[in-house]
Motif scaffolding. Structure first.
Motif, mmCIF file in Angstrom:
data_model
loop_
_atom_site.group_PDB
_atom_site.id
_atom_site.type_symbol
_atom_site.label_atom_id
_atom_site.label_comp_id
_atom_site.label_asym_id
_atom_site.label_seq_id
_atom_site.Cartn_x
_atom_site.Cartn_y
_atom_site.Cartn_z
ATOM 1 N N LEU A 193 -1.245 6.930 -2.469
ATOM 2 C CA LEU A 193 0.120 6.401 -2.403
ATOM 3 C C LEU A 193 0.905 7.027 -1.248
ATOM 4 C CD1 LEU A 193 1.111 6.330 -6.179
ATOM 5 C CD2 LEU A 193 0.940 4.352 -4.658
ATOM 6 N N GLU A 194 0.719 8.315 -1.060
ATOM 7 C CA GLU A 194 1.408 8.994 0.039
ATOM 8 C C GLU A 194 0.946 8.442 1.387
ATOM 9 O OE1 GLU A 194 2.174 13.246 -2.288
ATOM 10 O OE2 GLU A 194 0.387 12.970 -1.043
ATOM 11 N N ASN A 195 -0.365 8.160 1.484
ATOM 12 C CA ASN A 195 -0.886 7.525 2.705
ATOM 13 C C ASN A 195 -0.342 6.110 2.860
ATOM 14 O OD1 ASN A 195 -2.471 9.717 3.516
ATOM 15 N ND2 ASN A 195 -4.209 9.065 2.283
ATOM 16 N N ASP A 196 -0.254 5.381 1.739
ATOM 17 C CA ASP A 196 0.281 4.021 1.773
ATOM 18 C C ASP A 196 1.727 4.004 2.262
ATOM 19 O OD1 ASP A 196 -2.060 2.918 0.903
ATOM 20 O OD2 ASP A 196 -1.371 2.437 -1.122
ATOM 21 N N LEU A 197 2.533 4.916 1.746
ATOM 22 C CA LEU A 197 3.946 4.962 2.137
ATOM 23 C C LEU A 197 4.100 5.284 3.619
ATOM 24 C CD1 LEU A 197 5.431 6.700 -1.025
ATOM 25 C CD2 LEU A 197 6.058 4.436 -0.159
ATOM 26 N N ALA A 198 3.261 6.181 4.121
ATOM 27 C CA ALA A 198 3.297 6.501 5.554
ATOM 28 C C ALA A 198 2.887 5.282 6.383
ATOM 29 C CB ALA A 198 2.372 7.681 5.855
ATOM 30 N N LEU A 202 4.040 4.888 -16.946
ATOM 31 C CA LEU A 202 3.003 5.042 -15.933
ATOM 32 C C LEU A 202 2.099 3.811 -15.901
ATOM 33 C CD1 LEU A 202 1.496 6.624 -13.799
ATOM 34 C CD2 LEU A 202 0.328 7.893 -15.614
ATOM 35 N N ILE A 203 1.749 3.298 -17.075
ATOM 36 C CA ILE A 203 0.918 2.086 -17.145
ATOM 37 C C ILE A 203 1.621 0.917 -16.459
ATOM 38 C CG2 ILE A 203 -0.054 0.355 -18.717
ATOM 39 C CD1 ILE A 203 -0.461 2.634 -20.742
ATOM 40 N N THR A 204 2.918 0.763 -16.721
ATOM 41 C CA THR A 204 3.705 -0.320 -16.127
ATOM 42 C C THR A 204 3.774 -0.182 -14.613
ATOM 43 O OG1 THR A 204 5.063 -0.494 -18.135
ATOM 44 C CG2 THR A 204 5.956 -1.466 -16.119
ATOM 45 N N ALA A 205 3.992 1.041 -14.145
ATOM 46 C CA ALA A 205 4.095 1.293 -12.697
ATOM 47 C C ALA A 205 2.763 1.039 -11.997
ATOM 48 C CB ALA A 205 4.559 2.729 -12.448
ATOM 49 N N LEU A 206 1.656 1.436 -12.633
ATOM 50 C CA LEU A 206 0.326 1.175 -12.068
ATOM 51 C C LEU A 206 0.067 -0.321 -11.959
ATOM 52 C CD1 LEU A 206 -1.741 3.885 -13.976
ATOM 53 C CD2 LEU A 206 -1.658 3.666 -11.489
ATOM 54 N N SER A 207 0.412 -1.058 -13.011
ATOM 55 C CA SER A 207 0.221 -2.508 -13.024
ATOM 56 C C SER A 207 1.079 -3.183 -11.959
ATOM 57 C CB SER A 207 0.567 -3.055 -14.413
ATOM 58 O OG SER A 207 0.468 -4.456 -14.424
ATOM 59 N N LYS A 208 2.315 -2.740 -11.826
ATOM 60 C CA LYS A 208 3.233 -3.340 -10.853
ATOM 61 C C LYS A 208 2.706 -3.167 -9.430
ATOM 62 C CE LYS A 208 7.291 -4.851 -9.208
ATOM 63 N NZ LYS A 208 7.042 -4.791 -7.784
ATOM 64 N N TYR A 209 2.204 -1.964 -9.136
ATOM 65 C CA TYR A 209 1.766 -1.701 -7.763
ATOM 66 C C TYR A 209 0.395 -2.291 -7.470
ATOM 67 C CZ TYR A 209 0.851 0.710 -3.385
ATOM 68 O OH TYR A 209 0.557 0.982 -2.069
ATOM 69 N N TYR A 210 -0.575 -1.991 -8.340
ATOM 70 C CA TYR A 210 -1.958 -2.361 -8.034
ATOM 71 C C TYR A 210 -2.319 -3.798 -8.434
ATOM 72 C CZ TYR A 210 -2.993 2.377 -6.594
ATOM 73 O OH TYR A 210 -3.010 3.578 -5.913
ATOM 74 N N GLN A 211 -1.429 -4.466 -9.126
ATOM 75 C CA GLN A 211 -1.695 -5.861 -9.457
ATOM 76 C C GLN A 211 -0.649 -6.787 -8.829
ATOM 77 O OE1 GLN A 211 -2.592 -6.470 -13.675
ATOM 78 N NE2 GLN A 211 -3.499 -4.440 -13.796
ATOM 79 N N SER A 226 8.976 -0.044 -2.691
ATOM 80 C CA SER A 226 9.668 0.280 -3.943
ATOM 81 C C SER A 226 8.675 0.545 -5.066
ATOM 82 C CB SER A 226 10.601 -0.881 -4.320
ATOM 83 O OG SER A 226 11.200 -0.648 -5.571
ATOM 84 N N SER A 227 7.632 -0.295 -5.169
ATOM 85 C CA SER A 227 6.608 -0.112 -6.208
ATOM 86 C C SER A 227 5.847 1.187 -6.021
ATOM 87 C CB SER A 227 5.632 -1.291 -6.184
ATOM 88 O OG SER A 227 6.272 -2.490 -6.544
ATOM 89 N N ALA A 228 5.504 1.485 -4.762
ATOM 90 C CA ALA A 228 4.752 2.713 -4.463
ATOM 91 C C ALA A 228 5.577 3.954 -4.776
ATOM 92 C CB ALA A 228 4.319 2.715 -3.000
ATOM 93 N N GLU A 229 6.840 3.938 -4.400
ATOM 94 C CA GLU A 229 7.712 5.092 -4.655
ATOM 95 C C GLU A 229 7.907 5.313 -6.148
ATOM 96 O OE1 GLU A 229 10.457 4.949 -0.584
ATOM 97 O OE2 GLU A 229 11.150 3.961 -2.423
ATOM 98 N N ASN A 230 8.075 4.221 -6.903
ATOM 99 C CA ASN A 230 8.245 4.329 -8.348
ATOM 100 C C ASN A 230 6.982 4.867 -9.017
ATOM 101 O OD1 ASN A 230 9.674 3.792 -10.904
ATOM 102 N ND2 ASN A 230 8.117 2.217 -11.186
ATOM 103 N N LEU A 231 5.826 4.365 -8.581
ATOM 104 C CA LEU A 231 4.562 4.849 -9.138
ATOM 105 C C LEU A 231 4.335 6.314 -8.800
ATOM 106 C CD1 LEU A 231 1.882 4.524 -10.566
ATOM 107 C CD2 LEU A 231 0.946 3.462 -8.501
ATOM 108 N N LEU A 232 4.677 6.705 -7.599
ATOM 109 C CA LEU A 232 4.512 8.099 -7.189
ATOM 110 C C LEU A 232 5.335 9.030 -8.075
ATOM 111 C CD1 LEU A 232 3.181 9.938 -5.083
ATOM 112 C CD2 LEU A 232 5.178 9.610 -3.624
ATOM 113 N N ILE A 233 6.550 8.626 -8.385
ATOM 114 C CA ILE A 233 7.419 9.419 -9.262
ATOM 115 C C ILE A 233 6.817 9.540 -10.658
ATOM 116 C CG2 ILE A 233 9.645 9.426 -10.474
ATOM 117 C CD1 ILE A 233 10.849 8.157 -7.916
#
Length: 218
Positions: free
Chosen positions: A48-53, A125-134, A204-211
């Motif tokens: 995720l950190e690589n993705d955000l960069a 965490l499950i919701t954030a993973l689904s939001k980003y990776y799906q 936004s999805s990546a930052e939320n999942l990272l948190i």
């Protein structure tokens, strides 16, 4: 009677021993899975950190591409002359506007394929993973396809034409002719939409999942 009693006690002792042994084994397996899952999440965090960069890099380069097209449009409209521009825009940087974001998903796939991801009980965490990776991934995939399709139809023709010219003046004349005006207009609008719709959503999805991951593993 004593023999029966002794036999019953021995049976219960054996059963209790087996039960405890199974419980210890199961508990040990759960601990191993949780440890592996934590390592999965640490690896996903790094992705995720690589993705955000990478999102920031693509966003920045697209902004440079938009600025470059703004200069091309000024050339076409006649509001600036060759002596007034940074001639580097006629030599390189053509591809900035065409760049797309491709996320890192290998660590998530490893955890998903192993089944360990299913042991997460944290609903946020499950919701954030689904939001980003799906959800976000599907949006990226669809928009990248549309953008690449547009690029393949128009971008390479423009690059081949301008790179075939030997002098700055000849390259300037290609822009000034307005031959690629429609390409510039559409590329600019597509890039702005990609920034404001796709990159904004995935960031936004990546930052939320990272948190959520940081809160879960720390």
């Amino acid at each position: 009677m004593n023999i029966l009693a002794r036999g019953g006690i021995e049976f219960l002792a054996v059963l209790l021993g087996i039960t405890i042994s199974l419980w210890v084994d199961e508990n040990s397996k759960k601990k191993d899975i949780q440890l592996s899952l934590k390592n999965d999440l640490i690896n996903i965090k790094a992705d995720l950190e690589n993705d955000l960069a990478e999102i920031d890099r693509i966003d920045s380069l697209k902004s440079l591409g938009i600025e470059q097209i703004n200069e091309y449009q000024k050339i076409i409209s006649g509001t600036i002359k060759l002596s007034q521009i940074d001639t580097s825009i006629l030599i390189d940087g053509y591809g900035n506007i065409t760049l797309s974001f491709f996320p890192m998903g290998s660590s998530y796939l490893v955890s998903l394929n192993s089944g360990r991801i299913n042991y997460i009980e944290n609903l946020n965490l499950i919701t954030a993973l689904s939001k980003y990776y799906q959800n976000s991934y599907e949006r990226i995939k669809a928009n990248n396809y549309l953008f690449d399709e547009f690029v393949n139809k128009h971008f390479f023709s423009f690059v081949a034409t301008i790179e075939n010219k030997n002098t700055i003046q000849e390259k300037f004349n290609v822009i000034q002719s307005g031959r690629f005006s429609d390409y510039f207009n559409e590329a600019k609008q597509r890039a702005i939409t990609y920034q404001d719709y796709v990159l904004l959503d995935v960031r936004s999805s990546a930052e939320n999942l990272l948190i959520e991951i940081i809160n879960h593993i720390e």
